[in-house]
Write an enzyme that holds these catalytic residues in place. Sequence first.
Site, mmCIF file in Angstrom:
data_model
loop_
_atom_site.group_PDB
_atom_site.id
_atom_site.type_symbol
_atom_site.label_atom_id
_atom_site.label_comp_id
_atom_site.label_asym_id
_atom_site.label_seq_id
_atom_site.Cartn_x
_atom_site.Cartn_y
_atom_site.Cartn_z
ATOM 1 N N CYS A 285 0.876 -1.174 0.000
ATOM 2 C CA CYS A 285 0.000 0.000 0.000
ATOM 3 C C CYS A 285 0.905 1.214 0.000
ATOM 4 O O CYS A 285 1.581 1.488 0.987
ATOM 5 C CB CYS A 285 -0.918 -0.001 1.218
ATOM 6 S SG CYS A 285 -2.015 1.441 1.283
ATOM 7 N N GLU B 214 -3.589 1.038 -6.306
ATOM 8 C CA GLU B 214 -2.583 0.045 -6.654
ATOM 9 C C GLU B 214 -2.404 0.069 -8.160
ATOM 10 O O GLU B 214 -3.286 0.520 -8.897
ATOM 11 C CB GLU B 214 -3.001 -1.344 -6.170
ATOM 12 C CG GLU B 214 -1.875 -2.353 -6.128
ATOM 13 C CD GLU B 214 -0.658 -1.844 -5.377
ATOM 14 O OE1 GLU B 214 0.275 -1.346 -6.051
ATOM 15 O OE2 GLU B 214 -0.637 -1.914 -4.139
#
Length: 253
Positions: A2, A118
């Site tokens: 992340c 992402e």
Amino acid sequence: MCGRYAATKDPAKLVEEFAAVDLTEGRARADHNVAPTKNVVTVVQRHPRDAEGQVLEEEPAQRSLRIMRWGLVPFWAKDVSVGSRMINTRAETAKEKPAFKRALAARRCLVPADGWFEWRRTGKEKEPFYMNDPSGASIAFGGIWESWRPKDDADADPLITFSIITTDAEGQLTDVHHRMPLIVPREAWTGWLDPDRSEVDELLVPTPPPIVESLELRPVSNLVNNVRNNGPELLQRADDGQAVDSLFDLPKP
């Protein structure tokens, strides 16, 4: 992993959602492109202290919103630069790593997010996606935090930093990336935040499949690649024909 996320809710909404008191002291800011080293809102649960700063362990722990800097700086670090390399903590090894095991046992936090970004690699290109709960509820990442002071100034204000726990991606998320943040379900918030709980094996479990499958995976503009860009347009679905042709300033994989 992340490396970017969005956190736009004001503290008043988070106070209600997380049943916490607001101790952000007016420092919270809506952010559509949270990047490492930024100061953001987290949720902690701690026992109160007396006037001399001593922990009142017999008093019930209180849940609160606190501002922390993203990128864990261990208490033993020589300087804060190490934090930029510790934005994520692998759940599989956190109990053994010197930088993380002490915080994992005693200083866990939740990191409220609207969703996270992402990048899916296709050949030489990387396509950004935004993962979020379409209901609008906050996603609570599992995190750990530390307090750091420079060795030569014991009276300096402490720097409070955090790292996001990550796990292997599950379900539909594997189509985008092989890692994901650990999402703590609402029913597990109390256990995760409990400052008196040092045994964490039952906490470091994969995100429940129903939560993973409920997430929306939204292709978004490559504007998010640049940390200087910060606005609601970063969260909008990209047009089907939009080219991903500007791959500057991507987060490291």
